[in-house]
Design a protein around this motif. Structure first.
Motif, short mmCIF file in Angstrom:
data_model
loop_
_atom_site.label_atom_id
_atom_site.label_comp_id
_atom_site.label_asym_id
_atom_site.label_seq_id
_atom_site.Cartn_x
_atom_site.Cartn_y
_atom_site.Cartn_z
N THR A 1 0.83 -1.21 0.00
CA THR A 1 0.00 0.00 0.00
C THR A 1 0.86 1.26 0.00
O THR A 1 0.32 2.37 -0.04
N ARG A 2 2.17 1.11 0.01
CA ARG A 2 3.07 2.27 -0.01
C ARG A 2 2.81 3.09 -1.28
O ARG A 2 2.94 2.59 -2.39
N GLY A 3 2.35 4.32 -1.11
CA GLY A 3 2.07 5.20 -2.23
C GLY A 3 0.77 4.87 -2.96
O GLY A 3 0.50 5.40 -4.03
N ASP A 4 -0.04 3.97 -2.40
CA ASP A 4 -1.25 3.49 -3.07
C ASP A 4 -2.54 4.11 -2.53
O ASP A 4 -3.60 3.86 -3.05
N ARG A 5 -2.43 4.91 -1.49
CA ARG A 5 -3.64 5.47 -0.86
C ARG A 5 -4.28 6.51 -1.77
O ARG A 5 -3.62 7.36 -2.34
N LYS A 6 -5.57 6.39 -1.91
CA LYS A 6 -6.37 7.29 -2.75
C LYS A 6 -7.14 8.24 -1.85
O LYS A 6 -7.67 7.83 -0.83
N ALA A 7 -7.21 9.50 -2.19
CA ALA A 7 -7.97 10.49 -1.40
C ALA A 7 -9.44 10.12 -1.39
O ALA A 7 -10.01 9.72 -2.40
N VAL A 8 -10.05 10.22 -0.21
CA VAL A 8 -11.48 9.89 -0.07
C VAL A 8 -12.27 11.13 0.29
O VAL A 8 -11.87 11.97 0.98
#
Length: 80
Positions: free
Chosen positions: A73-80
């Motif tokens: 998930t490193r660098g994979d988080r999407k803004a919610v």
């Protein structure tokens, strides 16, 4: 991971599948607006693009759980 009583924040990944697996306690997990409660030896898979939040709602005890992500998930988080 280890969670004391507190609220979580919404999360969403672009590519990673995440498996939440409870070792001790009760984990509250909300995925796309649906709430589930996981106890010891329970697990739940969260697919990419699903908005989710985990929290411990039990003031009397902590919860210990594993999060297994594939790919990372490193660098994979999407803004919610």
């Amino acid at each position: 991971m280890h969670a004391t009583r507190r609220s979580g924040s919404d999360a969403c990944s672009r590519q990673a599948n995440q498996l939440f697996f409870v070792l001790d306690g009760t984990l509250t997990i909300e995925v796309d607006g649906r709430t589930d409660w996981l106890g010891p030896s329970d697990g739940l898979n969260v697919r990419p693009g699903q908005i989710h939040q985990v929290r411990n709602e039990d003031a009397a005890s902590d919860v210990r759980f594993l999060v297994i992500s594939c790919p990372t998930t490193r660098g994979d988080r999407k803004a919610v």
